[in-house]
Every structure is written in C-alpha cells, then in structure tokens.
Design a protein around this motif. Sequence first.
Motif: not given
Length: 165
Positions: A65, A160, A162, A59, A61
């Motif tokens: 985005y 993901k 932040k 995963t 982060e």
Amino acid sequence: GHITLVVLQKHYENTTKRFDTVRSQILNYMRERMSTYLFEQNRFHVIEPEFVVLAVSATVEVTEYHRIFDIRNAVKTRLQEFLNPMTGNYHRNGWNIGVLPNVTQIKNALKDIKEIYYIENIRLTGYKQRVQGLVEVDLEKATKRAYVLPLSGPHEIIMKVKNPD
C-alpha cells in the motif's frame, strides 16, 4: 479500382501543416511509376492516418500500500510507452496502421510491473478529435478503417491493496 496509400510521417504530432507538401511529393514520384489511368481517373489517394486517442481504465491490485502512487505512475508511464504509435508495442517497433491493441495486450504490457498483484476491469475507449472536441468512437468499427492509430489518452487507474492473508 482505387489505391489508397496511408502515410505516417516520422514526426506525426505536428505534420498536418506539412502533409500537403509530402502528399504532392509522393504523387509526383508515383506518377512516373504507375498506370496513368489511376491518376487520370483520380483513383490513387495519399492520406494521413486518422488518429484515435485510446484511453485505458483498469483496476490494479497491488501488494504494498505504501507504493500505490509510485505504481500508479509506473502504470501510466508503461501505458504511454506501450501505446506510442512509433515506438510502442512489445518490441518497441510501433503499431501498424489499422491495428489497435486489445484488452489482453494491455494486461500483458502491465504484467511486468512487479508490485502489481492483479489487474481487472480493463476497458478501452477510443476518441477522435472533432471540431466539438473529443468524440467517442466504436473501436470495433474503427479498426476496420485503414488509417487508425493508437495514441495514449487519459488513463484512469483505480488502485486497490491486496488484503493480507
């Protein structure tokens, strides 16, 4: 009482057909240079590495985005480069036969991608090619064998973003 020589050919991806020829050449070369006892008792073995497909799931982060897909591609590219048996590892000099990277090494290899904020849940899974397809192997036991080599496998990277503070 036995000696095993593990030989990784330069072009390991397509060596199965040619390995018998290489094995014969090595045996002929070594026969003149070693104790005849080893050859007469069939105690000198030349084998090719047994390859392990090493799959990584993690995963990741990220801070931006709108760059998720670019960062995912950068992670996958970095993993494939890092896990390459001949040109991978930190100094790009490959991996020793019998040595597999661990979770900490994978994490450190990905840390230089600057858009990554945090990496967690790294999991390594090893597979061997068998007649029925890829079969999962116990990496702890696999690394004790002298002829295990990391190959980049299917990587699952969960992205993901932040949370902005």
